[in-house]
Design a protein around this motif. Structure first.
Motif, PDB file in Angstrom:
ATOM      1  N   THR A 166       0.828  -1.206   0.000  1.00  0.00           N
ATOM      2  CA  THR A 166       0.000   0.000   0.000  1.00  0.00           C
ATOM      3  C   THR A 166       0.862   1.255   0.000  1.00  0.00           C
ATOM      4  O   THR A 166       0.580   2.216  -0.732  1.00  0.00           O
ATOM      5  CB  THR A 166      -0.950  -0.014   1.214  1.00  0.00           C
ATOM      6  N   LEU A 178       0.762   4.054  -2.848  1.00  0.00           N
ATOM      7  CA  LEU A 178       0.486   5.451  -2.505  1.00  0.00           C
ATOM      8  C   LEU A 178       1.597   6.364  -3.007  1.00  0.00           C
ATOM      9  O   LEU A 178       1.331   7.430  -3.574  1.00  0.00           O
ATOM     10  CB  LEU A 178       0.328   5.578  -0.986  1.00  0.00           C
ATOM     11  N   VAL A 203      -5.253   4.556   1.502  1.00  0.00           N
ATOM     12  CA  VAL A 203      -4.959   5.446   0.373  1.00  0.00           C
ATOM     13  C   VAL A 203      -5.973   6.580   0.310  1.00  0.00           C
ATOM     14  O   VAL A 203      -5.623   7.744   0.090  1.00  0.00           O
ATOM     15  CB  VAL A 203      -4.919   4.647  -0.943  1.00  0.00           C
TER      16      VAL A 203
END
Length: 374
Positions: free
Chosen positions: A83, A87, A132
Motif C-alpha cells: 500500500t 500510494l 490510500v
C-alpha cells in the motif's frame, strides 16, 4: 494533502479517475488517468510506471512462491508495504503530471495479486484502499475481483468491457491480447464479447531467464530466437486439458511452472525457445473458443515489445498482429486505465464482468468503496 481537496461529487455524468495496478510480473506499479461516463465515452491521460522498493518485491516473490502462506497468512506487514508503494506511485504521478487534486474524483486500486483460486471462490489482492483514501483525501475503490469470484466467476480476465469501450470504431471481429505474466484475450464482435486466459505468457519465460542468466526478461526475445524448439516438449505442454476447456477460464501466474521444469534439461537458448513456442501455441489455441476468426490481433502488455513473440505469432495466425499503439492506445498504460474505468463503473453500479468474460452467473458489478475519513 487531504485538506487541500473538496469532497468529490460522484453523481456527475463524467468522472475522472486514477487507476493503479501492479501485474503478475511485479516489474512496476503502473498508473494512468481516465475520464469517462462509465460507458463508451472514454478519454485517457498519460501512463507512468514506478518501481516497488526492492524489499517489497522480494517479500512478494517469496509469498507468491508459497501458496499456503499466500492464501492463508495474515500478511498485514506486506500489505502495508504494498500500500505504501502504491500510494507513493500515485503521489508521484499526480506531481509528475501536474494534476490538481480537485480534478480527481476517484482512485481505482487493483492491488497486488498473491493468490487466485476461483475454484475455491477465493482471490487475494494485497492493498488497503481506506489507507490510500485517507492519505490522499480522494474516494478510492479496491477489491474489484472479489464479488465476481464469490459469485462463482473466474475473476479474470478483467479487461474486456474496457476493451469493448475502446474498440467501438474498429473493424470487427478483433482480438485484443494482453501479454503479461499470464496471457489473456478479449474477442469483440459488436455486442459479442468473449474473454479468457490463454495460458502462460511472459512469466514462465521471465522466470526461466532469471534463474539461468540473472536477467529479468529475454530482451526482444533474442535468447529464444537463437535456440531450437523442442517440439515434443511443446506438444506435451499443449496436451494439458486447460487448452480445451471452454471459455471463460482463468489461470494463476504459476499454474504451469511445475510442468515447465522439464526444460531445465535444455540449454539456455533451447529452453527459452521452447517456452516461447509454448506461449505462441497457447495463443493459437485461443481460436478454438471464439465464434469467428479475428482478422486482426492487437497486443498490449510487456510481451508486445518482444519482437520474437510478435513475429512468430503473426506467422502462426496468418493475420496482422500489431501493438495496441497501432490504433492509438497506450500499451504501457492500458492495464492501469482499466481500473480507473472500473472505479467509475463501480460507483455507478455498472457491471465489471459478464457471463461471457468470467463465467459469472449474471452481469456483476464489484469493488469496495472507501470514503476518506474526516
Amino acid at each position: 494533502m487531504s485538506g487541500a481537496r473538496p469532497e468529490a461529487d460522484l453523481s456527475q455524468e463524467s468522472l475522472t479517475a486514477i487507476g493503479v495496478i501492479s501485474g503478475t510480473s511485479m516489474d512496476a506499479i503502473d498508473v494512468s488517468l481516465v475520464t469517462s461516463d462509465g460507458h463508451d465515452a472514454v478519454s485517457f491521460g498519460a501512463g507512468a510506471s514506478y518501481p516497488y522498493r526492492d524489499a517489497t518485491r522480494r517479500e512478494l516473490q517469496a509469498v507468491i512462491a508459497d501458496a499456503e502462506r499466500a492464501g492463508r497468512a495474515p500478511l498485514a506487514e506486506l500489505e502495508a508495504a504494498v500500500t505504501a508503494d502504491h500510494l507513493a506511485a500515485v503521489r508521484a504521478y499526480i506531481a509528475d503530471q501536474r494534476l490538481a487534486l480537485a480534478a480527481i474524483d476517484l482512485v481505482g486500486l487493483h492491488g497486488q495479486t498473491v493468490y487466485h483460486r476461483p475454484e475455491q471462490r477465493f482471490t487475494r489482492q494485497l492493498i488497503d484502499g481506506q489507507a490510500v483514501a485517507d492519505a490522499l483525501g480522494i474516494p478510492t475503490v479496491d477489491r474489484f475481483r472479489d464479488a465476481d469470484v464469490a459469485a462463482g466467476g473466474e475473476g479474470a480476465p478483467f479487461a474486456p468491457l474496457y476493451h469493448r469501450a475502446l474498440a467501438q470504431g474498429l473493424e470487427q471481429p478483433v482480438m485484443v491480447l494482453n501479454l503479461g505474466g499470464v496471457g489473456n484475450v478479449t474477442y469483440i464482435d459488436g455486442d459479442t464479447v468473449v474473454a479468457f486466459d490463454t495460458g502462460p505468457a511472459s512469466a514462465i519465460l521471465d522466470d526461466f531467464v532469471l534463474r539461468r542468466l540473472g536477467r529479468p526478461y529475454d530482451a526482444d526475445g533474442a535468447l529464444a530466437a537463437s535456440g531450437r524448439v523442442h517440439d515434443d516438449l511443446v506438444a506435451g505442454f499443449m496436451a494439458n486439458p486447460f487448452f480445451d476447456r471452454p471459455a471463460p477460464k482463468s489461470l494463476d501466474r504459476n499454474d504451469f511452472h511445475r510442468r515447465a521444469q522439464v526444460v531445465e534439461q535444455l540449454s539456455d537458448a533451447d529452453g527459452a525457445a521452447t517456452l516461447a513456442a509454448f506461449t505462441i501455441e497457447s495463443l493459437v489455441a485461443a481460436l478454438r473458443h471464439v465464434p469467428r476468426r479475428p482478422q486482426r490481433w492487437l497486443v498490449g502488455g510487456g510481451g508486445r515489445l518482444n519482437r520474437h513473440f510478435m513475429m512468430r505469432l503473426a506467422e502462426r495466425l496468418g493475420v496482422p498482429v500489431e501493438p495496441v499503439e497501432a490504433v492509438g492506445w497506450n500499451g504501457d498504460a492500458l492495464e492501469a486505465q482499466i481500473f480507473a474505468y472500473f472505479a467509475i463503473r463501480s460507483v455507478k453500479g455498472l457491471p465489471l464482468s459478464l457471463p461471457s468474460t468470467t463465467g459469472v452467473p449474471r452481469p456483476m458489478t464489484g469493488g469496495r468503496f472507501h470514503r476518506p475519513a474526516g
